[in-house]
Design a protein around this motif. Structure first.
Motif, mmCIF file in Angstrom:
data_model
loop_
_atom_site.group_PDB
_atom_site.id
_atom_site.type_symbol
_atom_site.label_atom_id
_atom_site.label_comp_id
_atom_site.label_asym_id
_atom_site.label_seq_id
_atom_site.Cartn_x
_atom_site.Cartn_y
_atom_site.Cartn_z
ATOM 1 N N ARG A 1 -20.617 -29.327 -1.288
ATOM 2 C CA ARG A 1 -21.024 -27.918 -1.431
ATOM 3 C C ARG A 1 -22.021 -27.742 -2.576
ATOM 4 N N GLU B 1 -12.312 -33.380 -3.341
ATOM 5 C CA GLU B 1 -13.412 -33.632 -4.282
ATOM 6 C C GLU B 1 -14.722 -33.857 -3.539
ATOM 7 N N GLN C 1 -16.041 -30.503 -2.317
ATOM 8 C CA GLN C 1 -16.604 -29.740 -3.424
ATOM 9 C C GLN C 1 -17.953 -30.310 -3.846
#
Length: 195
Positions: A141, A135, A138
């Motif tokens: 990003r 998580e 992500q």
């Protein structure tokens, strides 16, 4: 308090766990307050004389009650704080979560609760770590962030472990309700991995 102190051996073992990125699991059958006293007792009781006169290794068991569990958890808590790997608030949150399960389901459900604690600290926290690290990657990003600290992953993991309702429902709530309603025996709900 003296019963919360960590021995040099306990500190070294916990440090090694953190440095190797292993889950910070300690077996409360051999980890507890006044650990040097416990180690002497274990050396004496670790082997027993068998029927044929040979020495037989005996199995060690975990804490028989929440109170004994808490006595073992307190030096674990101290070690985690000394190593700056888990905040006191997250450790207290976890201990209070275990205590709440005992208060909700009673002492007769302790074997199931202890089994869930062992599975949580040994297995599930690692799954939680992998999930929160994914998580965090992500979120990064996408230009965001999460509360995960890469150098202290277990800190956030203890908090998220408490919030893992699906795990606690499967490991504590469902078995405890079956036992309390006499639909199943406590023996049938124990896996043998946390005697």
């Amino acid at each position: 308090e003296p019963e919360e102190e960590v021995t040099r051996e306990q500190y070294s073992a916990l440090k090694a766990l953190f440095e190797s990125a292993c889950p910070p699991y300690t077996d409360f059958a051999v980890w507890g307050p006044f650990n040097r006293r416990l180690q002497k007792r274990l050396k004496l009781s670790g082997l027993t004389l068998g029927e044929d006169g040979t020495l037989v290794r005996t199995e060690l068991y975990g804490p028989p009650s929440f109170e004994e569990w808490e006595r073992s958890f307190r030096p674990f808590r101290t070690g985690c704080i000394m190593l700056n790997m888990v905040d006191p608030a997250n450790l207290d949150l976890y201990a209070n979560h275990v205590k709440a399960a005992v208060q909700r389901f009673g002492v007769s459900a302790w074997p199931v609760i202890y089994q869930a604690d062992v599975r949580a600290r040994l297995e599930q926290i690692e799954r939680v770590r992998r999930r929160v690290e994914l998580e965090a990657e992500q979120a990064q990003r996408l230009g965001g962030s999460t509360p995960l600290e890469p150098k202290r992953p277990w800190n956030y993991c203890f908090r998220m472990l408490v919030e893992d309702d699906k795990f606690w429902r499967k490991e504590v709530e469902q078995p405890a309700l079956l036992i309390l309603s006499h639909a199943k025996s406590i023996k049938s709900e124990l896996g043998g991995d946390a005697p």
